[in-house]
Each structure stands twice: as structure tokens, then as C-alpha cells.
Scaffold this motif. Structure first.
Motif, PDB file in Angstrom:
ATOM      1  N   GLU A  31     -13.629   5.044  10.017  1.00 27.70           N
ATOM      2  CA  GLU A  31     -13.289   4.427  11.303  1.00 27.70           C
ATOM      3  C   GLU A  31     -13.791   2.992  11.368  1.00 27.70           C
ATOM      4  OE1 GLU A  31     -11.290   5.436  13.780  1.00 27.70           O
ATOM      5  OE2 GLU A  31     -10.837   7.103  12.422  1.00 27.70           O
ATOM      6  N   ARG A  32     -14.979   2.763  10.861  1.00 31.67           N
ATOM      7  CA  ARG A  32     -15.520   1.403  10.844  1.00 31.67           C
ATOM      8  C   ARG A  32     -14.675   0.495   9.963  1.00 31.67           C
ATOM      9  NH1 ARG A  32     -21.215   0.849  12.350  1.00 31.67           N
ATOM     10  NH2 ARG A  32     -21.417   2.324  14.043  1.00 31.67           N
ATOM     11  N   ALA A  33     -14.203   1.013   8.830  1.00 29.82           N
ATOM     12  CA  ALA A  33     -13.352   0.216   7.936  1.00 29.82           C
ATOM     13  C   ALA A  33     -12.033  -0.133   8.626  1.00 29.82           C
ATOM     14  CB  ALA A  33     -13.094   0.971   6.634  1.00 29.82           C
ATOM     15  N   LYS A  34     -11.433   0.836   9.323  1.00 27.63           N
ATOM     16  CA  LYS A  34     -10.184   0.555  10.051  1.00 27.63           C
ATOM     17  C   LYS A  34     -10.399  -0.510  11.116  1.00 27.63           C
ATOM     18  CE  LYS A  34      -9.120   4.926  10.980  1.00 27.63           C
ATOM     19  NZ  LYS A  34      -8.351   6.076  11.482  1.00 27.63           N
ATOM     20  N   ASP A  35     -11.496  -0.424  11.851  1.00 25.92           N
ATOM     21  CA  ASP A  35     -11.793  -1.436  12.869  1.00 25.92           C
ATOM     22  C   ASP A  35     -11.960  -2.820  12.249  1.00 25.92           C
ATOM     23  OD1 ASP A  35     -11.693   0.424  14.902  1.00 25.92           O
ATOM     24  OD2 ASP A  35     -13.873   0.715  14.968  1.00 25.92           O
ATOM     25  N   ALA A  36     -12.654  -2.889  11.124  1.00 30.43           N
ATOM     26  CA  ALA A  36     -12.878  -4.174  10.460  1.00 30.43           C
ATOM     27  C   ALA A  36     -11.563  -4.780   9.973  1.00 30.43           C
ATOM     28  CB  ALA A  36     -13.852  -4.000   9.294  1.00 30.43           C
ATOM     29  N   VAL A  37     -10.674  -3.950   9.442  1.00 32.97           N
ATOM     30  CA  VAL A  37      -9.370  -4.440   8.970  1.00 32.97           C
ATOM     31  C   VAL A  37      -8.543  -4.939  10.147  1.00 32.97           C
ATOM     32  CG1 VAL A  37      -7.172  -3.722   7.934  1.00 32.97           C
ATOM     33  CG2 VAL A  37      -9.330  -3.066   6.858  1.00 32.97           C
ATOM     34  N   ARG A  38      -8.536  -4.197  11.247  1.00 30.82           N
ATOM     35  CA  ARG A  38      -7.782  -4.626  12.440  1.00 30.82           C
ATOM     36  C   ARG A  38      -8.290  -5.965  12.964  1.00 30.82           C
ATOM     37  NH1 ARG A  38      -8.857   0.770  14.485  1.00 30.82           N
ATOM     38  NH2 ARG A  38      -7.188   2.123  13.793  1.00 30.82           N
ATOM     39  N   GLU A  43      -2.145  -9.049  14.530  1.00 31.18           N
ATOM     40  CA  GLU A  43      -1.572  -7.741  14.877  1.00 31.18           C
ATOM     41  C   GLU A  43      -0.338  -7.392  14.051  1.00 31.18           C
ATOM     42  OE1 GLU A  43       0.327  -5.632  18.787  1.00 31.18           O
ATOM     43  OE2 GLU A  43      -1.376  -6.983  19.078  1.00 31.18           O
ATOM     44  N   ASP A  44       0.514  -8.362  13.774  1.00 36.24           N
ATOM     45  CA  ASP A  44       1.736  -8.083  13.013  1.00 36.24           C
ATOM     46  C   ASP A  44       1.514  -8.039  11.504  1.00 36.24           C
ATOM     47  OD1 ASP A  44       1.227 -10.843  13.047  1.00 36.24           O
ATOM     48  OD2 ASP A  44       3.337 -11.334  12.732  1.00 36.24           O
ATOM     49  N   LYS A  45       0.293  -8.323  11.048  1.00 33.97           N
ATOM     50  CA  LYS A  45      -0.009  -8.343   9.608  1.00 33.97           C
ATOM     51  C   LYS A  45      -0.968  -7.228   9.177  1.00 33.97           C
ATOM     52  CE  LYS A  45       2.092 -12.314   8.884  1.00 33.97           C
ATOM     53  NZ  LYS A  45       3.347 -12.395   8.227  1.00 33.97           N
ATOM     54  N   VAL A  46      -1.408  -6.386  10.103  1.00 31.46           N
ATOM     55  CA  VAL A  46      -2.356  -5.311   9.770  1.00 31.46           C
ATOM     56  C   VAL A  46      -1.685  -4.319   8.822  1.00 31.46           C
ATOM     57  CG1 VAL A  46      -3.699  -3.392  10.698  1.00 31.46           C
ATOM     58  CG2 VAL A  46      -3.554  -5.528  11.976  1.00 31.46           C
ATOM     59  N   PRO A  47      -2.321  -4.014   7.681  1.00 34.69           N
ATOM     60  CA  PRO A  47      -1.740  -3.023   6.770  1.00 34.69           C
ATOM     61  C   PRO A  47      -1.660  -1.652   7.443  1.00 34.69           C
ATOM     62  CG  PRO A  47      -3.751  -3.992   5.846  1.00 34.69           C
ATOM     63  CD  PRO A  47      -3.572  -4.544   7.209  1.00 34.69           C
ATOM     64  N   ARG A  48      -0.648  -0.914   7.105  1.00 34.93           N
ATOM     65  CA  ARG A  48      -0.489   0.430   7.676  1.00 34.93           C
ATOM     66  C   ARG A  48      -1.418   1.437   7.021  1.00 34.93           C
ATOM     67  NH1 ARG A  48       5.211   2.119   9.453  1.00 34.93           N
ATOM     68  NH2 ARG A  48       4.260   4.001   8.673  1.00 34.93           N
ATOM     69  N   ILE A  49      -1.775   1.179   5.780  1.00 28.23           N
ATOM     70  CA  ILE A  49      -2.637   2.099   5.016  1.00 28.23           C
ATOM     71  C   ILE A  49      -3.734   1.287   4.345  1.00 28.23           C
ATOM     72  CG2 ILE A  49      -2.740   3.659   3.036  1.00 28.23           C
ATOM     73  CD1 ILE A  49       0.178   4.351   3.581  1.00 28.23           C
ATOM     74  N   ILE A  50      -4.958   1.805   4.391  1.00 28.40           N
ATOM     75  CA  ILE A  50      -6.032   1.241   3.577  1.00 28.40           C
ATOM     76  C   ILE A  50      -6.573   2.362   2.701  1.00 28.40           C
ATOM     77  CG2 ILE A  50      -6.639  -0.567   5.215  1.00 28.40           C
ATOM     78  CD1 ILE A  50      -9.020   1.104   6.060  1.00 28.40           C
ATOM     79  N   ARG A  51      -7.054   1.985   1.543  1.00 28.38           N
ATOM     80  CA  ARG A  51      -7.607   2.958   0.600  1.00 28.38           C
ATOM     81  C   ARG A  51      -9.105   2.762   0.493  1.00 28.38           C
ATOM     82  NH1 ARG A  51      -3.752   3.850  -4.574  1.00 28.38           N
ATOM     83  NH2 ARG A  51      -2.125   3.874  -3.047  1.00 28.38           N
ATOM     84  N   LEU A  52      -9.850   3.811   0.600  1.00 26.26           N
ATOM     85  CA  LEU A  52     -11.298   3.740   0.434  1.00 26.26           C
ATOM     86  C   LEU A  52     -11.660   4.332  -0.929  1.00 26.26           C
ATOM     87  CD1 LEU A  52     -12.504   4.960   3.952  1.00 26.26           C
ATOM     88  CD2 LEU A  52     -12.161   2.617   3.160  1.00 26.26           C
ATOM     89  N   HIS A  53     -12.310   3.518  -1.736  1.00 26.13           N
ATOM     90  CA  HIS A  53     -12.781   3.967  -3.044  1.00 26.13           C
ATOM     91  C   HIS A  53     -14.285   4.182  -2.927  1.00 26.13           C
ATOM     92  CE1 HIS A  53      -9.044   3.060  -5.187  1.00 26.13           C
ATOM     93  NE2 HIS A  53      -8.946   2.072  -4.323  1.00 26.13           N
ATOM     94  N   PHE A  54     -14.726   5.412  -3.112  1.00 22.35           N
ATOM     95  CA  PHE A  54     -16.127   5.751  -2.990  1.00 22.35           C
ATOM     96  C   PHE A  54     -16.802   5.618  -4.334  1.00 22.35           C
ATOM     97  CE2 PHE A  54     -14.024   7.683   0.563  1.00 22.35           C
ATOM     98  CZ  PHE A  54     -14.910   7.484   1.596  1.00 22.35           C
ATOM     99  N   ILE A  55     -17.814   4.766  -4.395  1.00 21.24           N
ATOM    100  CA  ILE A  55     -18.573   4.519  -5.621  1.00 21.24           C
ATOM    101  C   ILE A  55     -19.931   5.176  -5.470  1.00 21.24           C
ATOM    102  CG2 ILE A  55     -19.515   2.742  -7.149  1.00 21.24           C
ATOM    103  CD1 ILE A  55     -16.435   2.674  -6.839  1.00 21.24           C
ATOM    104  N   ARG A  56     -20.284   5.991  -6.412  1.00 21.27           N
ATOM    105  CA  ARG A  56     -21.592   6.656  -6.366  1.00 21.27           C
ATOM    106  C   ARG A  56     -22.287   6.476  -7.701  1.00 21.27           C
ATOM    107  NH1 ARG A  56     -22.433  12.974  -5.214  1.00 21.27           N
ATOM    108  NH2 ARG A  56     -24.019  13.130  -6.787  1.00 21.27           N
ATOM    109  N   GLU A  57     -23.442   5.895  -7.653  1.00 17.81           N
ATOM    110  CA  GLU A  57     -24.201   5.651  -8.864  1.00 17.81           C
ATOM    111  C   GLU A  57     -25.183   6.796  -9.070  1.00 17.81           C
ATOM    112  OE1 GLU A  57     -27.444   2.429 -10.263  1.00 17.81           O
ATOM    113  OE2 GLU A  57     -25.625   1.656  -9.348  1.00 17.81           O
ATOM    114  N   GLU A  58     -25.214   7.316 -10.278  1.00 16.77           N
ATOM    115  CA  GLU A  58     -26.159   8.378 -10.611  1.00 16.77           C
ATOM    116  C   GLU A  58     -26.959   7.974 -11.835  1.00 16.77           C
ATOM    117  OE1 GLU A  58     -24.753  12.393 -10.814  1.00 16.77           O
ATOM    118  OE2 GLU A  58     -23.172  11.982  -9.366  1.00 16.77           O
TER     119      GLU A  58
END
Length: 62
Positions: A31-38, A43-58
């Protein structure tokens, strides 16, 4: 890209854009990512889809 923050919580940043946000929980980071993108795009240039890539270091001992 979503990563765990060193001080706790999560940070998300866009690749190729100056978009950054953070959250205390993994559930809220989307939700925070969607708010930041908006906020970043007109308004007429907001992407309809965003992809979240989760990076986890082990660390694995050998």
C-alpha cells in the motif's frame, strides 16, 4: 525492489525513478508503494500495475 531495513521494517524503492517508501510491516509495504507511485506521477501517467521484487539476504555458514 523491497528489502528489509537494517533498523527494522522494510524499504521499497523504484528502479529508474526517484520513488522511495518504508513500512514497519511487510503487509503494509504494498500500500505504501502504491501511494508513493501515485504521488510521483501525474494522474494520467500513473502505471496501472507495479511489481514488487522482494530481496532477502541470508548468511549461510560453511
Amino acid at each position: 525492489m523491497v528489502e528489509e531495513a537494517p533498523e527494522g521494517g522494510y524499504v521499497a524503492r523504484a528502479l529508474g525513478y526517484s520513488i522511495f517508501t518504508e513500512s514497519d510491516s511487510l503487509d503494509a509495504i504494498g500500500e505504501r508503494a502504491k501511494d508513493a507511485v501515485r504521488c510521483h506521477f501525474d494522474e494520467d501517467k500513473v502505471p496501472r500495475i507495479i511489481r514488487l521484487h522482494f530481496i532477502r539476504e541470508e548468511i549461510v555458514a560453511i
